[in-house]
Scaffold this motif. Sequence first.
Motif, mmCIF file in Angstrom:
data_model
loop_
_atom_site.group_PDB
_atom_site.id
_atom_site.type_symbol
_atom_site.label_atom_id
_atom_site.label_comp_id
_atom_site.label_asym_id
_atom_site.label_seq_id
_atom_site.Cartn_x
_atom_site.Cartn_y
_atom_site.Cartn_z
ATOM 1 N N GLY A 17 0.610 -1.056 0.255
ATOM 2 C CA GLY A 17 -0.148 -0.019 -0.034
ATOM 3 C C GLY A 17 0.818 1.395 0.139
ATOM 4 N N GLY A 18 2.185 1.296 0.299
ATOM 5 C CA GLY A 18 3.037 2.342 0.224
ATOM 6 C C GLY A 18 3.107 2.976 1.270
ATOM 7 N N ILE A 19 2.909 2.513 2.377
ATOM 8 C CA ILE A 19 3.230 3.215 3.714
ATOM 9 C C ILE A 19 4.744 3.757 3.743
ATOM 10 C CG2 ILE A 19 3.640 2.567 6.266
ATOM 11 C CD1 ILE A 19 0.624 3.184 5.604
ATOM 12 N N ASN A 20 4.735 4.913 4.306
ATOM 13 C CA ASN A 20 6.193 5.488 4.347
ATOM 14 C C ASN A 20 7.299 4.550 4.884
ATOM 15 O OD1 ASN A 20 8.279 7.781 4.216
ATOM 16 N ND2 ASN A 20 8.012 7.811 6.587
ATOM 17 N N SER A 21 7.058 3.991 6.306
ATOM 18 C CA SER A 21 8.040 3.594 6.841
ATOM 19 C C SER A 21 7.280 2.517 7.884
ATOM 20 C CB SER A 21 9.087 4.272 7.584
ATOM 21 O OG SER A 21 8.310 4.834 8.839
ATOM 22 N N ILE A 22 7.936 1.501 8.011
ATOM 23 C CA ILE A 22 7.386 0.309 8.894
ATOM 24 C C ILE A 22 8.595 -0.198 9.895
ATOM 25 C CG2 ILE A 22 6.519 -1.897 9.161
ATOM 26 C CD1 ILE A 22 4.824 -1.421 6.596
ATOM 27 N N GLU A 23 8.306 -0.223 11.020
ATOM 28 C CA GLU A 23 9.284 -0.867 11.966
ATOM 29 C C GLU A 23 8.694 -2.190 12.365
ATOM 30 O OE1 GLU A 23 12.366 0.709 13.901
ATOM 31 O OE2 GLU A 23 11.938 -0.111 16.032
ATOM 32 N N ILE A 24 9.304 -3.321 12.465
ATOM 33 C CA ILE A 24 8.812 -4.591 12.837
ATOM 34 C C ILE A 24 9.630 -4.806 14.263
ATOM 35 C CG2 ILE A 24 8.156 -6.967 12.827
ATOM 36 C CD1 ILE A 24 8.568 -6.531 9.649
ATOM 37 N N LEU A 25 8.912 -4.847 15.400
ATOM 38 C CA LEU A 25 9.337 -5.461 16.819
ATOM 39 C C LEU A 25 9.051 -6.913 16.856
ATOM 40 C CD1 LEU A 25 10.660 -4.391 19.500
ATOM 41 C CD2 LEU A 25 8.343 -3.816 20.134
ATOM 42 N N ASP A 26 10.029 -7.706 17.217
ATOM 43 C CA ASP A 26 9.760 -9.080 17.249
ATOM 44 C C ASP A 26 11.125 -9.643 17.803
ATOM 45 O OD1 ASP A 26 8.955 -11.608 17.451
ATOM 46 O OD2 ASP A 26 7.891 -11.486 15.533
ATOM 47 N N ASP A 27 11.121 -10.396 18.836
ATOM 48 C CA ASP A 27 12.521 -11.050 19.371
ATOM 49 C C ASP A 27 12.302 -12.556 19.393
ATOM 50 O OD1 ASP A 27 10.246 -11.534 21.159
ATOM 51 O OD2 ASP A 27 11.548 -10.668 22.947
ATOM 52 N N SER A 28 11.201 -12.929 18.621
ATOM 53 C CA SER A 28 11.130 -14.562 18.552
ATOM 54 C C SER A 28 11.974 -15.281 17.642
ATOM 55 C CB SER A 28 9.365 -14.639 18.272
ATOM 56 O OG SER A 28 9.300 -14.321 16.742
ATOM 57 N N VAL A 29 12.166 -16.542 17.616
ATOM 58 C CA VAL A 29 12.861 -17.067 17.003
ATOM 59 C C VAL A 29 11.862 -18.131 15.903
ATOM 60 C CG1 VAL A 29 14.674 -17.379 18.569
ATOM 61 C CG2 VAL A 29 13.095 -19.169 18.670
ATOM 62 N N VAL A 30 12.507 -18.660 15.129
ATOM 63 C CA VAL A 30 11.762 -19.552 14.027
ATOM 64 C C VAL A 30 11.401 -20.771 14.657
ATOM 65 C CG1 VAL A 30 11.478 -20.628 11.802
ATOM 66 C CG2 VAL A 30 12.703 -18.300 12.069
ATOM 67 N N ARG A 31 9.993 -21.189 14.583
ATOM 68 C CA ARG A 31 9.701 -22.476 15.150
ATOM 69 C C ARG A 31 9.209 -23.530 13.913
ATOM 70 N NH1 ARG A 31 4.470 -20.941 18.196
ATOM 71 N NH2 ARG A 31 4.231 -19.839 16.100
ATOM 72 N N ASP A 32 9.233 -24.674 13.807
ATOM 73 C CA ASP A 32 8.816 -25.443 12.676
ATOM 74 C C ASP A 32 7.244 -25.356 12.124
ATOM 75 O OD1 ASP A 32 7.688 -26.678 15.115
ATOM 76 O OD2 ASP A 32 8.305 -28.672 14.544
ATOM 77 N N VAL A 33 6.459 -24.773 13.008
ATOM 78 C CA VAL A 33 5.125 -24.529 12.919
ATOM 79 C C VAL A 33 4.961 -23.162 12.155
ATOM 80 C CG1 VAL A 33 4.006 -25.840 14.848
ATOM 81 C CG2 VAL A 33 4.607 -23.501 14.875
ATOM 82 N N ASP A 34 6.010 -22.377 12.089
ATOM 83 C CA ASP A 34 5.870 -21.048 11.519
ATOM 84 C C ASP A 34 6.026 -21.312 9.936
ATOM 85 O OD1 ASP A 34 5.937 -19.746 13.974
ATOM 86 O OD2 ASP A 34 8.015 -19.522 13.893
ATOM 87 N N PHE A 35 6.515 -22.318 9.545
ATOM 88 C CA PHE A 35 6.574 -22.399 7.792
ATOM 89 C C PHE A 35 5.222 -22.648 7.192
ATOM 90 C CE2 PHE A 35 10.708 -24.364 9.245
ATOM 91 C CZ PHE A 35 11.656 -23.247 8.633
ATOM 92 N N ALA A 36 4.238 -23.059 8.089
ATOM 93 C CA ALA A 36 3.029 -23.431 7.370
ATOM 94 C C ALA A 36 2.277 -21.968 6.836
ATOM 95 C CB ALA A 36 2.243 -24.269 8.225
ATOM 96 N N SER A 37 2.338 -20.758 7.823
ATOM 97 C CA SER A 37 1.495 -19.803 7.477
ATOM 98 C C SER A 37 2.318 -18.621 7.442
ATOM 99 C CB SER A 37 0.707 -19.491 8.786
ATOM 100 O OG SER A 37 1.435 -19.649 9.945
ATOM 101 N N GLN A 38 3.758 -18.278 7.544
ATOM 102 C CA GLN A 38 4.506 -17.174 7.670
ATOM 103 C C GLN A 38 5.519 -17.050 6.059
ATOM 104 O OE1 GLN A 38 6.384 -16.312 11.439
ATOM 105 N NE2 GLN A 38 4.425 -17.463 12.511
ATOM 106 N N PHE A 39 5.029 -16.697 5.123
ATOM 107 C CA PHE A 39 5.479 -16.903 3.939
ATOM 108 C C PHE A 39 6.885 -16.002 3.579
ATOM 109 C CE2 PHE A 39 1.692 -14.381 3.423
ATOM 110 C CZ PHE A 39 2.449 -13.192 2.994
ATOM 111 N N PHE A 40 7.208 -15.217 4.391
ATOM 112 C CA PHE A 40 8.381 -14.497 4.233
ATOM 113 C C PHE A 40 9.479 -15.248 4.639
ATOM 114 C CE2 PHE A 40 5.792 -10.478 4.743
ATOM 115 C CZ PHE A 40 5.799 -10.161 3.354
ATOM 116 N N LEU A 41 9.397 -16.413 5.315
ATOM 117 C CA LEU A 41 10.476 -17.171 5.907
ATOM 118 C C LEU A 41 11.101 -18.101 4.840
ATOM 119 C CD1 LEU A 41 8.971 -18.318 9.251
ATOM 120 C CD2 LEU A 41 11.003 -16.941 8.875
#
Length: 325
Positions: A31-55
């Motif tokens: 959508g062209g938002i000027n800037s985005i910061e993502i705050l997340d301290d989590s680590v990758v889990r095996d279940v993340d591959f099913a729904s988090q397509f940037f990985l």
Amino acid sequence: MKTQARIRRTKVLVIRLGAVGTECVKNLVLGGINSIEILDDSVVRDVDFASQFFLPNDDAIIGKLKLPLVEDKIKELNPAVHLTINTSQVDPLLTEATYLKQFDVIVASELSKEQIMKLSKTTRELNLPLYVTGMHGTYGYLFVDLIEHISQKTFGESTVSRKANTELTKSKTIVDVKRNQKEKTDLVTIKDVYPPIHEIFTSKNINKDVKKKFMQNYCGPLLATLALLNIPKPTNPEDIIDLELLKTEALKICNNLEIPEKWLEEEEYIRDFSQQAFTEYSPTAAILGGAVAQEVILYLGKEESPVNNVMTLDTLRARMPIYQS
């Protein structure tokens, strides 16, 4: 053009990049938002591959910090968007005013009830719009606190007179009407006032303001969602929440909100939430994340009244009702 100008100077903070956060970030970046910061301290889990397509599709990254692995993939969507990542511990920053006031809009997901309360208290003090969202399998929710929102929209002729200081609902008021005699249109200014998020858990307005027939058909997911927020998230995402515990918490919610227990439809919704609690389904995330991003754009457009102040998603029955606390 005004909406585009606001979008291009808006700084959004996205807290947690789970399935819903992934979909929301995708839509905001496109959508062209000027800037985005993502705050997340989590680590990758095996279940993340099913729904988090940037990985990356690589088991070797399990256990590694998530954000450095997805940063470049997100930037590829729209190089014009300024993207930053922050892998600091999330919890301390939820009350850090110096950090939060850098942003114009905050979108948070995967937070506990305690974290939601801490964050919403801080954003209220800073006058920052806040969206809190989450999902449980085929269900999802969105809590919104924009504090106050002013929108303007042009309407054509109507048999109903439009006047300033007309209360449309308990939270929505017409504050100004400018008549264009030549085009026979009205430019109507509407003010929406938002209750604090903590009132969602105690408000009696849901029972008072919504017709009983509607509530009986739709309020099960809301009650189950609020009940689940009172239960600690299990370490193992595949664990099933104890059915009796969830039922007990849901009945407490009914009592707090003065909603008849029979509206809970416990045999249906409580069982679903018990089995699907904290799980991530891609189709649900796509709908919910898209809706959250759309609400942010709607807020920036200032031509429509955004959600005020609770929305639930039931993908099995194709329902997305809105409630006011």
